[in-house]
Design an enzyme around this catalytic site. Structure first.
Site, PDB file in Angstrom:
ATOM      1  N   LYS A  87      20.492  -8.070  25.551  1.00 15.86           N
ATOM      2  CA  LYS A  87      20.946  -8.743  26.776  1.00 15.86           C
ATOM      3  C   LYS A  87      21.890  -7.798  27.510  1.00 15.86           C
ATOM      4  CE  LYS A  87      23.419 -12.837  28.444  1.00 15.86           C
ATOM      5  NZ  LYS A  87      24.077 -14.110  28.043  1.00 15.86           N
ATOM      6  N   LYS A 119      16.624  -9.617  27.924  1.00 18.89           N
ATOM      7  CA  LYS A 119      17.145 -10.267  29.134  1.00 18.89           C
ATOM      8  C   LYS A 119      18.038  -9.290  29.892  1.00 18.89           C
ATOM      9  CE  LYS A 119      20.054 -14.206  30.472  1.00 18.89           C
ATOM     10  NZ  LYS A 119      20.839 -15.360  29.999  1.00 18.89           N
TER      11      LYS A 119
END
Length: 340
Positions: free
Chosen positions: A211, A264
Site C-alpha cells: 500500500k 493499492k
C-alpha cells in the site's frame, strides 16, 4: 502523370510474423485474454455509518453512498440478486465524541462494523464479508495506529490494538480481515490473535502488503472521515517509487501468515502487481482500484474524453494481465450489469 501504386515482393515473410489471424474475430479476441473478468472476482467497498438510518451520497465518489446499518440490506439485495459475492466493510463513526486516541469505536459491539457483520450474515448467508482493519477512521488524530506523545507511531501498542480489532471482527462473523494500516509486524500479531481465539482456521487474512502513500485517496478520506489531523502517513505507507520496499513488504507479510495480498493503488502500480504475482504466486493477489482512480475515470467520462464502460474494462483487464485474481472496485455494481 498519375503515380502508380507499387507493391513489393514479400514472399520471404516469415510465417510466424502473421498474428492477426489470431484476433480477427470478436470471440478470438476474448480467447486471447489470459483471464476473463467475472463477477466472482469483484469485492465491493461499503461505507457503514454509526448513524443507523443514514443514506448519504458522497460528492467526491460518484454513485457511491454512505449507509447506516438499517439501510444496508435494502441497498444490497438487488446487487446480491445480480451476482454480488463479496463486500469490504469500512466503519465511519459520525456521532460526536466517537473518536479517541486508541480508536476504541473500531470494535465496539454496538459500532457500525460489528453491527453490519451480524446483519449481513443473517440477511445474506452466501455473501462473503471482508473487514478493513485500521484505526484511522476511529482515532481522534486520524492516524492508522496508536501514537507516542511526539506524534510518531507506537508500533508495539498499534499492532496489539489492530490484532484485537481483527479478532473481534472474526468473532462477530467476518470471513476475512484486511489490515490496511501498513504498520510493521501487524500480520504476525493478527495471526497469533486468531490462533489464540480458535479462529485462524476460518479467517482469511488479506494483507494490504503493498500500500503506497500518494495522491489517490482523497475521495475515500471524504467518505470515511479519516484524514490525519496533522502530518501524513508517509512514515508507514510505502513511497511511490519504492519497488524494492514493496517486494520486501510482500515477503514479510507472507512470512507472517498472510493468506492473500492487496496492491493499492492499482493503475499506477501494475509493476508491483506483477511482482506480487511472482513473489506471492501461491496466494490470491487483489488489486484495489482506489477512490482517486475511480473519480478520475468518472471525470474523464463526464468531460467526454473517454467512454466510461470501455475505460472501466480496459483498466480492470489490466489488473488481471498484471497478475491479480481479485479486484476491489467501486465499479462493482456496474460490472454486475455489464457481465450479465
Amino acid at each position: 502523370m498519375k503515380h502508380t501504386a507499387e507493391f513489393l515482393d514479400t514472399h520471404q515473410t516469415q510465417i510466424s510474423s502473421i498474428l492477426s489471424g489470431g484476433y480477427n474475430h470478436p470471440l478470438l479476441r476474448e480467447w486471447q485474454n489470459e483471464r476473463q473478468l467475472a463477477k466472482n472476482m469483484f469485492i465491493f467497498p461499503l461505507f457503514v455509518s454509526d448513524m443507523p438510518d443514514e443514506d448519504q451520497p458522497i460528492e467526491s465518489l460518484p454513485n457511491i453512498r454512505r449507509f447506516g446499518v438499517n439501510k444496508l440490506a435494502g441497498y444490497l439485495k438487488p446487487l446480491v440478486a445480480k451476482g454480488l459475492r463479496a463486500v469490504l466493510l469500512f466503519g465511519v463513526p459520525m456521532k460526536p465524541n466517537s473518536k479517541d486516541e486508541f480508536g476504541s469505536a473500531a470494535d465496539d459491539p454496538e459500532g457500525p462494523v460489528i453491527q453490519a457483520i451480524k446483519l449481513l450474515r443473517a440477511e445474506f448467508p452466501e455473501l462473503y464479508i471482508l473487514c478493513d482493519v485500521c484505526l484511522c477512521e476511529y482515532t481522534s488524530h486520524g492516524h492508522c495506529g496508536v501514537l507516542y506523545d511526539d506524534g510518531s507511531i507506537n508500533r508495539e501498542q498499534s499492532v496489539r490494538r489492530l490484532a484485537a480489532v481483527a479478532v473481534n471482527y472474526a468473532k462477530a462473523g467476518a470471513h476475512s480481515v484486511a489490515p490496511s494500516d501498513m504498520i510493521d509486524g501487524r500480520i504476525r500479531d493478527i495471526k497469533l490473535g486468531l490462533l489464540a481465539a480458535g479462529l485462524a482456521h476460518k479467517t482469511f487474512v488479506m494483507s494490504y502488503a503493498a500500500k503506497f502513500s500518494g495522491n489517490l485517496y482523497g475521495p475515500f478520506r471524504d467518505a470515511a472521515c479519516s484524514a490525519p489531523s496533522q502530518g501524513d502517513r508517509k512514515c508507514y505507507q510505502l513511497p511511490s517509487g519504492g519497488r524494492g520496499l514493496a517486494r520486501r513488504a510482500l515477503r514479510r507479510d507472507l512470512d507472517e501468515g498472510a493468506d492473500g495480498i492487496i496492491v493499492k493503488p492499482s493503475t499506477f502500480y501494475l509493476d508491483i502487481m506483477a511482482d506480487a504475482s511472482e513473489i506471492a504466486k501461491d496466494v490470491p493477489i487483489c488489486a484495489y482500484h482506489v477512490s482517486g482512480e475511480y473519480a478520475m475515470l468518472h471525470a474523464a467520462a463526464k468531460a467526454g474524453v473517454v467512454d466510461f464502460k470501455s475505460i472501466a474494462f480496459e483498466s480492470h483487464q489490466g489488473f488481471l494481465r498484471a497478475g491479480a485474481r481479485l479486484i476491489i472496485s467501486y465499479m462493482t455494481p456496474e460490472f454486475l450489469d455489464w457481465l450479465s
